[in-house]
Every structure is written in structure tokens, then in C-alpha cells.
Design an enzyme around this catalytic site. Structure first.
Site, short mmCIF file in Angstrom:
data_model
loop_
_atom_site.label_atom_id
_atom_site.label_comp_id
_atom_site.label_asym_id
_atom_site.label_seq_id
_atom_site.Cartn_x
_atom_site.Cartn_y
_atom_site.Cartn_z
N HIS A 85 -52.12 -27.71 30.54
CA HIS A 85 -53.23 -27.76 29.59
C HIS A 85 -54.54 -27.43 30.31
O HIS A 85 -54.81 -27.94 31.40
CB HIS A 85 -53.34 -29.15 28.95
CG HIS A 85 -54.48 -29.27 27.99
ND1 HIS A 85 -54.54 -28.51 26.83
CD2 HIS A 85 -55.62 -30.02 28.01
CE1 HIS A 85 -55.67 -28.81 26.19
NE2 HIS A 85 -56.34 -29.71 26.88
N SER A 86 -55.35 -26.56 29.70
CA SER A 86 -56.66 -26.19 30.23
C SER A 86 -56.49 -25.55 31.61
O SER A 86 -55.77 -24.56 31.73
CB SER A 86 -57.58 -27.41 30.25
OG SER A 86 -58.93 -27.04 30.39
N VAL A 87 -57.10 -26.10 32.66
CA VAL A 87 -56.89 -25.50 33.97
C VAL A 87 -55.42 -25.56 34.37
O VAL A 87 -54.92 -24.69 35.09
CB VAL A 87 -57.78 -26.18 35.04
CG1 VAL A 87 -57.36 -27.62 35.28
CG2 VAL A 87 -57.75 -25.40 36.35
N ALA A 92 -53.02 -24.82 32.48
CA ALA A 92 -52.41 -23.61 31.92
C ALA A 92 -52.51 -22.45 32.91
O ALA A 92 -51.56 -21.68 33.10
CB ALA A 92 -53.08 -23.25 30.60
N SER A 152 -51.72 -24.43 26.92
CA SER A 152 -52.62 -24.85 25.84
C SER A 152 -54.04 -24.99 26.38
O SER A 152 -54.26 -25.23 27.56
CB SER A 152 -52.16 -26.18 25.23
OG SER A 152 -52.24 -27.24 26.16
#
Length: 246
Positions: A90-92, A94, A118
Site C-alpha cells: 500500500h502506498s510506498v 506498492a 493500492s
């Protein structure tokens, strides 16, 4: 589960079991996925990953480059990346799992059966948002409040924030100093999750992940902002477990 390692604080699962490795967002650690372990079905082992600089690894310097972080992760867990497994970030996180798959491919390691990401724009897109890593403390705290995900009482506690901000700045540096290097498309299924009101990744930026794979691609949008995943954890886990058990 066998013994725990710094990268897998909940233990190393047998490689014969289907596994889902989860990489957290900036400032977060493996504990952010702990509630998910109760939601995943019996046929899949959920494996939250603990990067340096947080929880029991707080004395270790956090990485500020995606390349060094991915190299360290791949070297430490190379025996885990085999058999039937999937990756989620998720975020970084990802960005980390995307570059991890490309690193595994370059070194001839078995690839995951599915890649899930995501909360981050596709890696080939230029970053048009203001950098967070060098913002003055008050401005950074304001940005964190707008992003959501951090309790207001934590943001108001300056001594606590002073201890958390170095890790956040390092994680933001991983994301913001990234330079995309073109490589052949991935040949595996890629699913992207997003929040309709996410200020860090809008729907077109998420849809652009399609350009990174020649395999099946799915984009699923949910109500919520950058941390929509917490309200929709059960749905996300069910979808991520499906290719591991099917």
C-alpha cells in the site's frame, strides 16, 4: 510457523503453504496488518513484512532509497519467494513490491502468482505532488492530517511526532526520490485497489498501472480516502486470497 525473523515478525511460514506478503505504507509496520491475519482463510498465510526503523527494528536506520530497500528485502527473504505466493503493498509499499518483482525477475527467482497494489500512482508517471520529506514539521503534520490514517491525538502529541517523523521522512524519501527505469512488462496478473477520495492517487493514476503488465489487469475502486483499505479489509483479503487457493 517457524521462528520469527526481523523482516517477518510473525514468523516464517513453510514455503509449501500459499502465502501473501504485505508491505506497509509510510511510517507503518507489520502491526498494521495484524488484524488481517484473523480475516484470511485457513488455506493462506498472511505475512506482514517489517522494514527497518520501526517496532522492534527501531534502532536500525530506515532506508531512504527503494533500491537499497528492495535489495535488502530480496536478500533476506530469498528462500521465501518460491512456491505459491503473492505480494501486496500500500502506498510506498506498492512501489516496493513492484520493484521487488522486477528485481526477482532480473535474478531469475520465482515470481509471485499475483501482484496487488493500492494507494499509489503508477510508477512510470511523474510525481506532480509537492514533496513531503523536507517539509517543516508543522506543515508535514498538517499534510498527515489531510491524508488521514493517523489519529488526531497522535498528531497533537509533539514529543510522539518528533519520534515518528524521522521514519516518515525516510519512507517519503523512498517514494519521492524514485526514478522509474523502463523494463519489459511483467507477465503476471496485476490488481490495483484505490479509494475514490484518495488525495495521493486518483483513478486515472491508478488505471495507468495497466501499462506495467502484459497479464490480466483489474482496477477496483472503493469509497474512502488514502486509507480506504482499513474499512474494506475483508473484501481486499478475500480477493487477494483467491489466486492463492484457486
Amino acid at each position: 510457523m517457524s521462528r520469527a525473523t526481523p523482516w517477518l515478525p510473525f514468523g516464517e511460514p513453510p514455503a509449501a503453504r500459499p502465502r501473501l506478503y504485505c508491505l506497509p505504507n509510510a511510517g507503518a509496520g507489520a502491526a498494521s496488518f495484524a488484524p488481517w491475519r484473523r480475516l484470511v482463510g485457513a488455506g493462506v498465510t498472511l505475512c506482514p513484512v517489517q522494514p527497518p526503523g520501526r517496532a522492534e527494528r527501531f534502532r536500525e536506520a530506515p532506508h531512504t532509497s527503494v533500491d537499497t530497500l528492495v535489495d535488502a528485502l530480496a536478500d533476506a527473504l530469498h528462500e521465501q519467494f518460491t512456491g505459491r505466493y503473492a505480494l501486496y503493498g500500500h502506498s510506498v509499499g506498492a512501489l516496493v513490491v513492484f520493484e521487488l518483482v522486477r528485481r526477482l525477475r532480473r535474478t531469475g527467482r520465482p515470481l509471485p502468482v499475483h501482484l496487488f497494489v493500492s494507494g499509489r500512482a503508477a510508477p512510470q508517471l511523474p510525481d506532480s505532488r509537492a514533496a513531503l520529506r523536507d517539509l517543516p514539521t508543522d506543515e508535514l503534520i498538517d499534510e498527515l492530517a489531510r491524508m488521514g490514517g493517523t489519529p488526531p491525538e497522535v498528531l497533537r502529541e509533539r514529543s510522539l511526532m518528533d519520534s515518528l517523523l524521522p521514519l516518515l521522512r525516510a519512507d517519503f524519501a523512498v517514494n519521492e526520490t524514485y526514478v522509474h527505469r523502463p523494463e519489459p512488462l511483467l507477465d503476471l496478473p496485476l490488481t490495483v485497489f484505490g479509494g475514490h477520495a484518495d488525495p495521493r492517487a486518483d483513478e486515472p493514476e491508478l488505471a495507468a498501472w495497466r501499462e506495467q503488465t502484459s497479464g490480466p489487469f483489474v482496477l477496483r475502486m472503493f469509497p474512502g480516502g488514502h486509507f480506504f483499505l482499513h474499512d474494506h479489509a475483508k473484501t481486499l483479503i478475500q480477493e487477494m486470497a483467491r489466486p492463492l487457493t484457486g
